[in-house]
Design a protein around this motif. Sequence first.
Motif, short mmCIF file in Angstrom:
data_model
loop_
_atom_site.label_atom_id
_atom_site.label_comp_id
_atom_site.label_asym_id
_atom_site.label_seq_id
_atom_site.Cartn_x
_atom_site.Cartn_y
_atom_site.Cartn_z
N ALA A 115 0.83 -1.21 0.00
CA ALA A 115 0.00 0.00 0.00
C ALA A 115 0.87 1.26 0.00
CB ALA A 115 -0.93 -0.01 1.21
N LEU A 116 1.94 1.24 0.79
CA LEU A 116 2.84 2.39 0.83
C LEU A 116 3.54 2.58 -0.50
CD1 LEU A 116 4.52 2.22 4.37
CD2 LEU A 116 2.93 3.94 3.52
N ARG A 117 3.96 1.48 -1.11
CA ARG A 117 4.63 1.57 -2.42
C ARG A 117 3.68 2.13 -3.46
NH1 ARG A 117 6.76 -3.65 -2.03
NH2 ARG A 117 5.42 -4.29 -3.75
N GLY A 122 2.09 9.23 -5.95
CA GLY A 122 1.22 10.37 -5.67
C GLY A 122 1.82 11.29 -4.63
N ARG A 123 2.41 10.70 -3.59
CA ARG A 123 3.07 11.52 -2.56
C ARG A 123 4.27 12.24 -3.15
NH1 ARG A 123 4.22 12.88 2.55
NH2 ARG A 123 6.33 12.63 3.37
N VAL A 155 13.14 15.96 -0.97
CA VAL A 155 11.89 15.22 -1.21
C VAL A 155 12.15 13.72 -1.14
CG1 VAL A 155 10.11 14.70 -2.92
CG2 VAL A 155 10.81 17.06 -2.55
N ARG A 156 13.25 13.27 -1.74
CA ARG A 156 13.60 11.84 -1.67
C ARG A 156 13.75 11.40 -0.21
NH1 ARG A 156 19.27 10.43 -4.18
NH2 ARG A 156 19.81 11.77 -2.41
N ALA A 157 14.34 12.25 0.63
CA ALA A 157 14.53 11.90 2.04
C ALA A 157 13.21 11.81 2.79
CB ALA A 157 15.43 12.94 2.70
#
Length: 228
Positions: A115-117, A122-123, A155-157
Amino acid sequence: MLSLAEITKHYDSGAGKVEVLARVNLTLAAGESLAIVGPSGCGKSTLLNIIGTLDRPSGGRIELDGRDLTGLDEVAMAGVRNRELGFVFQSHHLLPQCTVLENVLVPTLPLADVALRDSAPGRARQLLEKVGLGGRLGHRPGQLSGGERQRVAVVRALINRPKLLLADEPTGALDRSSAANLGELLVRLNAEEGVSLIVVTHALELAKQMKRVFELRDGALHELVDSH
């Protein structure tokens, strides 16, 4: 949220034991921000690497949300780094062959939570829009300015919703204007994302934007109560 108790670090050299950290104690509340300043070579990056489980202390105890990190094995520590910690370094470490969006999504690849993946793209788009890069998703790092590349790194972090964001000289390679913009961005995201923030920096302008400022001196942290 974070607690360091009597953290020490030493290295063995040909001339004997070299002590870098001695009796470092620190507590950080959820959502709080702090800066660590001090001269080059005083051990700031070493301390940040220990907090981030990239290095192990010689002694002492680190707790994250009540969980002792110092006793974890390498696999467990890798899991903590991926899910609970975010890192921003002086060099952005973006993959040159990947787009902005692909770079941001790299930390989500090992996630076991489907679900997180699935929600990550979108996030990622939402965060990139928030930092002013919504129109750059398909660009590669070589097509971005230094400040833009560092915003992608931030953002990656944050993509995996970490509890703690660790930034090691994040403005060190930027010009004055880009550095000021990145500092403001870190402060804003600290508030909006509710992520705790520790910044190691030589830049006093950046340090003073944090709620608390500490100097690493003689192997220990000293809070600068009049830093603001």
